[in-house]
Design a protein around this motif. Structure first.
Motif, PDB file in Angstrom:
ATOM      1  N   UNK A 175       0.948  -1.276  -0.145  1.00 38.55           N
ATOM      2  CA  UNK A 175       0.189   0.111  -0.197  1.00 38.55           C
ATOM      3  C   UNK A 175       0.666   1.092  -0.023  1.00 38.55           C
ATOM      4  N   UNK A 176       2.076   0.729   0.276  1.00 45.31           N
ATOM      5  CA  UNK A 176       2.938   2.113   0.621  1.00 45.31           C
ATOM      6  C   UNK A 176       2.974   2.957  -1.076  1.00 45.31           C
ATOM      7  N   UNK A 177       3.042   4.049  -1.786  1.00 47.26           N
ATOM      8  CA  UNK A 177       3.867   4.801  -2.887  1.00 47.26           C
ATOM      9  C   UNK A 177       4.266   4.826  -3.618  1.00 47.26           C
ATOM     10  N   UNK A 178       5.472   4.091  -2.400  1.00 43.92           N
ATOM     11  CA  UNK A 178       6.741   4.115  -3.637  1.00 43.92           C
ATOM     12  C   UNK A 178       7.525   3.123  -3.085  1.00 43.92           C
ATOM     13  N   UNK A 179       8.877   2.849  -3.527  1.00 47.58           N
ATOM     14  CA  UNK A 179       9.743   1.705  -3.817  1.00 47.58           C
ATOM     15  C   UNK A 179       9.350   0.794  -4.410  1.00 47.58           C
ATOM     16  N   UNK A 180       9.908  -0.515  -4.742  1.00 50.47           N
ATOM     17  CA  UNK A 180       9.685  -1.555  -5.093  1.00 50.47           C
ATOM     18  C   UNK A 180       8.788  -2.641  -5.543  1.00 50.47           C
ATOM     19  N   UNK A 181       7.326  -2.886  -4.436  1.00 52.59           N
ATOM     20  CA  UNK A 181       7.138  -3.518  -4.367  1.00 52.59           C
ATOM     21  C   UNK A 181       5.792  -3.028  -4.494  1.00 52.59           C
ATOM     22  N   UNK A 182       5.450  -2.223  -3.981  1.00 54.49           N
ATOM     23  CA  UNK A 182       3.982  -1.635  -4.106  1.00 54.49           C
ATOM     24  C   UNK A 182       2.579  -2.332  -4.416  1.00 54.49           C
ATOM     25  N   UNK A 183       1.852  -1.988  -5.133  1.00 50.75           N
ATOM     26  CA  UNK A 183       0.440  -2.552  -5.913  1.00 50.75           C
ATOM     27  C   UNK A 183       0.111  -3.116  -7.027  1.00 50.75           C
ATOM     28  N   UNK A 184       1.192  -3.350  -7.369  1.00 53.83           N
ATOM     29  CA  UNK A 184       1.465  -3.712  -8.683  1.00 53.83           C
ATOM     30  C   UNK A 184       0.952  -4.899  -9.301  1.00 53.83           C
ATOM     31  N   UNK A 185       0.852  -5.730 -10.052  1.00 52.54           N
ATOM     32  CA  UNK A 185       0.726  -7.586 -10.070  1.00 52.54           C
ATOM     33  C   UNK A 185       1.522  -7.627 -11.149  1.00 52.54           C
ATOM     34  N   UNK A 186       2.396  -7.039 -12.229  1.00 50.77           N
ATOM     35  CA  UNK A 186       3.340  -6.780 -13.122  1.00 50.77           C
ATOM     36  C   UNK A 186       4.392  -7.523 -12.444  1.00 50.77           C
ATOM     37  N   UNK A 187       5.051  -7.413 -11.270  1.00 50.10           N
ATOM     38  CA  UNK A 187       6.555  -7.290 -10.150  1.00 50.10           C
ATOM     39  C   UNK A 187       5.920  -8.490  -9.281  1.00 50.10           C
ATOM     40  N   UNK A 188       5.478  -9.291  -9.941  1.00 48.15           N
ATOM     41  CA  UNK A 188       5.212 -10.158  -8.800  1.00 48.15           C
ATOM     42  C   UNK A 188       4.580 -12.057  -8.913  1.00 48.15           C
ATOM     43  N   UNK A 189       4.429 -12.374  -8.873  1.00 50.01           N
ATOM     44  CA  UNK A 189       3.763 -13.957  -8.740  1.00 50.01           C
ATOM     45  C   UNK A 189       3.677 -14.377  -8.088  1.00 50.01           C
ATOM     46  N   UNK A 190       2.452 -15.284  -8.162  1.00 49.80           N
ATOM     47  CA  UNK A 190       2.061 -15.667  -7.373  1.00 49.80           C
ATOM     48  C   UNK A 190       1.621 -17.570  -7.325  1.00 49.80           C
ATOM     49  N   UNK A 191       1.387 -17.657  -6.222  1.00 52.03           N
ATOM     50  CA  UNK A 191       0.785 -19.310  -6.475  1.00 52.03           C
ATOM     51  C   UNK A 191      -1.194 -19.453  -6.921  1.00 52.03           C
ATOM     52  N   UNK A 192      -0.812 -20.210  -8.121  1.00 56.80           N
ATOM     53  CA  UNK A 192      -2.821 -20.476  -8.526  1.00 56.80           C
ATOM     54  C   UNK A 192      -3.112 -21.167  -7.198  1.00 56.80           C
ATOM     55  N   UNK A 193      -3.301 -22.196  -6.947  1.00 56.30           N
ATOM     56  CA  UNK A 193      -3.994 -22.316  -5.720  1.00 56.30           C
ATOM     57  C   UNK A 193      -4.021 -21.478  -4.868  1.00 56.30           C
ATOM     58  N   UNK A 194      -3.646 -20.661  -4.608  1.00 55.21           N
ATOM     59  CA  UNK A 194      -4.226 -19.857  -3.598  1.00 55.21           C
ATOM     60  C   UNK A 194      -5.554 -19.103  -3.327  1.00 55.21           C
TER      61      UNK A 194
END
Length: 253
Positions: A152-171
């Motif tokens: 939820x932070x508006x700066x940094x390298x994590x933030x709320x985007x989905x394209x810089x993350x990979x998820x477990x489909x079963x979750x």
């Protein structure tokens, strides 16, 4: 050798000038253990023609075209319904990725017992000027509370985007997680906070592997009263999720 499969969901809407570069960057991946699902949200330019030509060449590319324009959230949800990889990530049809984007995610999931993996990104103008600078690589494994703060932070390298993350489909499937179709902004932040509420460990890496191109016509660069409303609704959903997650954790203690 990594044996896990990654499903990449690429959403597209009137990106005929850019989508070839985006798909080509996926074709150039060093790790081939993935498939690409392209969801076109009823483009009116040549986007559909271009993506269908790629699907004819590569059997690991599938194309789904909406009969009408529903928005990026519905497009991502369509991709989720059709994904069968053990892991999921997202790419926007006007961005592109480094050759080791897939390798990064699959290697970490293979070596680490985590529920999400992130990478860093370049924030670029259409002329190619990078607006954020990569200085030193940083890696950490954090828990739910810490990753939620970073999402939820508006700066940094994590933030709320989905394209810089990979998820477990079963979750995602177990908890019936979807993108909010009533939001045009911050729908990805809401999704990430809801995902985090059902996950345990998060691998954070700021190595920039994604190229986010900031375009003038992008909805995030346009100001309207509707956008103000979306931001307010998204924030309410986020804090409601955080509150419920905290309450559930206390009950389990």
């Amino acid at each position: 050798m990594v044996r896990n499969k990654l499903s990449i969901i690429m959403t597209a809407y009137n990106v005929a000038d850019y989508i070839s570069s985006s798909i080509d960057s996926v074709i150039a991946q060093t790790n081939r253990n993935f498939d690409l699902i392209i969801v076109d949200d009823c483009s009116t330019d040549q986007t559909q023609k271009i993506i269908r030509s790629y699907a004819q060449k590569y059997d690991w590319i599938s194309v789904i075209c909406h009969a009408q324009n529903f928005g990026v959230s519905t497009a991502r949800n369509t991709g989720l319904k059709n994904a069968d990889g053990e892991f999921i990530t997202f790419i926007d049809g006007d961005d592109w990725v480094e050759p080791d984007y897939v390798e990064h995610f699959l290697e970490v999931f293979s070596d680490q017992d985590v529920d999400m993996v992130t990478c860093g990104f370049f924030n670029e103008t259409e002329s190619g000027k990078v607006k954020n600078k990569f200085t030193k690589r940083q890696i950490s494994v954090v828990g739910r509370e810490e990753v939620t703060k970073l999402i939820i932070k508006m700066t940094g390298t994590v933030m709320g985007y989905t394209w810089n993350k990979a998820y477990v489909r079963s979750t995602i499937e177990e908890h019936k997680l979807m993108f909010q179709t009533d939001l045009d902004l911050m729908e990805d932040q809401v999704f990430n906070v809801e995902y985090a509420a059902h996950a345990r460990k998060f691998y954070l890496d700021n190595l920039p592997l994604y190229h986010y191109i900031s375009r003038k016509e992008s909805i995030t660069n346009r100001f309207a009263m509707e956008n103000v409303r979306d931001i307010g609704v998204a924030r309410m959903k986020v804090y409601k999720t955080i509150r419920e997650s905290t309450r559930n954790e206390k009950k389990q203690i």
